[in-house]
Enzyme design. Structure first.
Site, short mmCIF file in Angstrom:
data_model
loop_
_atom_site.label_atom_id
_atom_site.label_comp_id
_atom_site.label_asym_id
_atom_site.label_seq_id
_atom_site.Cartn_x
_atom_site.Cartn_y
_atom_site.Cartn_z
N ARG A 139 -9.03 -6.31 -14.64
CA ARG A 139 -8.60 -7.71 -14.51
C ARG A 139 -9.17 -8.25 -13.20
NH1 ARG A 139 -3.73 -5.52 -17.22
NH2 ARG A 139 -3.13 -6.95 -18.88
N HIS A 153 0.83 -1.20 0.00
CA HIS A 153 0.00 0.00 0.00
C HIS A 153 0.86 1.24 0.00
CE1 HIS A 153 -3.65 -2.39 1.31
NE2 HIS A 153 -3.96 -1.79 0.18
N GLU A 161 -7.58 -13.07 -28.13
CA GLU A 161 -6.20 -13.27 -27.68
C GLU A 161 -5.66 -14.64 -28.08
OE1 GLU A 161 -5.90 -12.55 -23.46
OE2 GLU A 161 -7.68 -13.71 -23.01
N CYS A 210 -6.60 -3.98 -25.57
CA CYS A 210 -6.29 -3.75 -24.15
C CYS A 210 -4.96 -4.35 -23.74
CB CYS A 210 -7.42 -4.25 -23.26
SG CYS A 210 -7.65 -6.03 -23.36
N ASP A 255 -1.34 -11.92 -24.95
CA ASP A 255 -1.49 -13.35 -25.25
C ASP A 255 -1.55 -13.62 -26.74
OD1 ASP A 255 -1.41 -14.82 -22.83
OD2 ASP A 255 -3.31 -13.92 -22.25
C1 PEP Z 1 -3.59 -9.71 -22.97
O1 PEP Z 1 -3.39 -10.93 -23.04
O2 PEP Z 1 -3.16 -8.89 -23.81
C2 PEP Z 1 -4.37 -9.16 -21.86
C3 PEP Z 1 -4.77 -7.91 -21.85
O3 PEP Z 1 -4.63 -9.97 -20.81
P1 PEP Z 1 -3.55 -10.39 -19.71
O4 PEP Z 1 -2.30 -9.58 -19.93
O5 PEP Z 1 -4.18 -10.15 -18.39
O6 PEP Z 1 -3.34 -11.85 -20.02
MG MG Z 2 -4.49 -12.30 -21.80
#
Ligand code: PEP
Ligand code: MG
Length: 550
Positions: free
Chosen positions: A296, A188, A431, A502, A455
């Site tokens: 997330r 924190h 992904e 994202c 991913d």
């Molecule tokens: C991704 O895979 O780009 C994603 C946004 O998810 P994470 O990084 O949480 O796997």
């Molecule tokens: Mg991902």
């Protein structure tokens, strides 16, 4: 000159005098006593005083770092009433006939040890909160509150570690930066530093307090996580320039607050932020993100020692939705497995976890976990503008199953007369290469796509994102990846939906123009990158046909 290296918590350069912060040492002696009731009464009085102080700290934090970040002190106030803790203190006084200080100290240490031995990084960090609280009770049992103060003038605070309450009590007008020997990015204290915009480094190691002295000159580079002790002329020059550049950049970026995300030729795009929990909302608002493109949600599970209940999840989702006051919030359902392991899920060890039992695969085979989350999400939808998205999709069959479960959950809630929003957008993450390649089939089944480039890159290029040895083979700009994104964009647009990105690639401003030309509707990035991406968008001119046409 000596260079300390740790983890940079908040970027920025600070140059100044060092002030070594020493905690008030509390020496606890074990004393035998006869009047156990009087000792227990002393504990109660010290706790009352502690609560008053924490309320004052909470009010200060509320003003300086916002409600979400201040809430840690509300939790401290609640922890003072923790029955297990209090029972243990009373028990030690009664059975061992010892003084209050000793009983509080032993209990605090025991509880802190329990947290410190947990596997989960977040839970480990909570041992610092426990010590913060028991330390406060102990000080109040003796001679009152110790407040972290610095010497006159602006200083760089060097400390073994800083408790959250000590951090918030630092006088922002006088603290240029702080550096701690211990601590982690999850603490924190680190979160508070980020939100107080103080350059900070944690975890530089024990040597810190052996080497630094009050009055030494130090330069903190919060970007690289380095502290230069008594720097030489060349370093001073280099870092002064870096500081000027950084200040210039921040000034320029600040000017972009409140501005539109629009290209020179008038194309608009959404720039949203990625978060891991309620704690990040302050940063989202400060950086002027238009919404949340990826929450997330698995962090709720990672931060917990057991499955978070429907009510616990509802509280978190509702807080995010209410804080965003009608702006879009896209919450991703549980993406556990692979690099995010949670002991209480009881998952078996796998040869290839990235290709294994993770994310939606767990949700579809353990529907009780999935349904609990979906109930919490739909209930939260009544408090804002919610979108739900599903990770690791590879087939239309998976999506059909998901949509069926969503319908069941909605019907159950309606039967119970629990209010939900009429319009909750449902989307999937692109992904896996499979999802991108069949995006024409997936698009009619959902409202939006969000491309998880982290991913998507690892699966398309067969490069484990966890393995630094293959990093050199992992070309994030690979044509294969860009084509998959573009193909997905065409398909979702054909069906009237929208597409965002994202993954980390969304913040890569060398690709902003490419993404805009593909028709990407939303880029969701870490809060601190929002203004940088806005700047890139505003500098782009799509009317110039000669530039990168993918
Ligand atoms: C991704 O895979 O780009 C994603 C946004 O998810 P994470 O990084 O949480 O796997
Ligand atoms: Mg991902």
């Amino acid at each position: 000159m000596f260079i300390f290296s740790g983890k940079g918590v908040y970027g920025g350069i600070a140059d100044g005098e060092i002030s070594v912060f020493k905690k008030q040492e509390i020496e606890v002696r074990r004393r035998e006593i006869t009047d156990t009731e009087a000792e227990k009464q002393r504990v109660e009085t010290a706790k009352r005083l502690s609560k008053e102080q924490l309320r004052m700290i909470y009010e200060k934090a509320l003003k300086e770092v916002g409600e979400t970040n201040a809430s840690v002190f509300e939790i401290h106030i609640m922890m003072l009433d923790d029955e297990d803790f209090n029972e243990s203190v009373r028990n030690i006084i009664d059975t061992q006939k010892v003084n209050a200080e000793y009983a509080v100290w032993i209990t605090g240490e025991n509880f802190a040890e329990i947290f410190a031995s947990m596997d989960d990084a977040y839970m480990k960090e909570r041992s610092a909160d426990i010590r913060d609280i028991s330390g406060r009770i102990l000080r109040n049992l003796s001679d009152g509150e110790a407040v972290a103060t610095s010497d006159e003038g602006k200083v760089i605070i060097c400390a073994s570690d800083l408790a959250p309450s000590e951090t918030v009590l630092l006088d922002k007008e006088r603290v240029l930066a702080f550096v701690t020997a211990h601590g982690s990015l999850n603490s924190h204290t680190a979160i508070l530093a980020r939100n107080m915009n103080i350059p900070a480094i944690v975890g530089v190691g024990e040597e810190l307090l052996l080497k630094v002295r009050n009055g030494d000159r130090g330069i903190v580079d919060g970007f690289t996580g380095e502290l230069f002790l008594n720097p030489d002329e060349k370093t001073v020059e280099r870092l002064s320039q870096k500081k000027r550049d950084d200040e210039e950049k921040k000034k320029l970026l600040n000017k972009l607050r409140g501005k539109e995300n629009v290209t020179l030729d008038g194309k608009r795009i959404n720039i949203f932020a990625n978060i891991g929990g309620v704690d990040n909302i302050g940063a989202v608002l400060v950086n002027d993100a238009g919404g949340i493109g990826l929450f997330r949600s698995e962090f709720l599970y990672l931060e917990s020692s057991n499955f978070p209940t429907e009510e616990q999840q509802l509280t978190a989702y509702r807080k995010v939705l209410e804080s965003m006051a009608g702006k879009k919030v896209i919450i991703r359902t549980l993406d556990i497995g692979a690099d995010k392991q949670v002991a209480y899920f009881g998952l078996e060890k796998e040869e290839n976890p990235a290709l294994g039992y993770r994310a939606i695969r767990i949700c579809l085979t353990r529907p009780e976990i999935f349904k609990t989350q979906l109930r919490a999400l739909y209930r939260a939808s009544a408090y804002g503008n919610l979108g739900i998205m599903f990770p690791m999709i590879t087939s239309t069959d998976e999506l059909s199953q998901i949509l069926n479960i969503c319908e069941q959950v909605k019907n159950d809630l309606e039967k119970d007369k629990i209010p939900i929003s009429e319009r909750v957008e449902l989307g999937i993450m692109i992904e896996t290469p499979a999802a991108a390649i069949i995006s024409d089939k997936l698009a009619p089944m959902c409202d939006f796509f969000s491309v998880g480039t982290n991913d998507l890159t690892q699966y398309t290029l067969a490069c484990d994102r966890q393995n630094p040895r293959v990093e050199q083979f992992c070309d994030t700009h690979h044509e294969g990846i860009l084509r998959l994104i573009e193909f997905s964009a065409k398909n979702i647009h054909k069906n009237g939906g929208w597409i965002g990105i994202c993954g980390e690639l969304a913040a890569d401003t060398t690709l902003t123009e490419t993404f805009l030309r593909m028709g990407i509707d939303e880029l969701s990035v870490s809060p601190s990158y929002v203004l940088k991406v806005r700047e890139a968008v505003r500098n782009t001119d799509l009317s110039n046909k000669n530039t990168s046409e993918n």
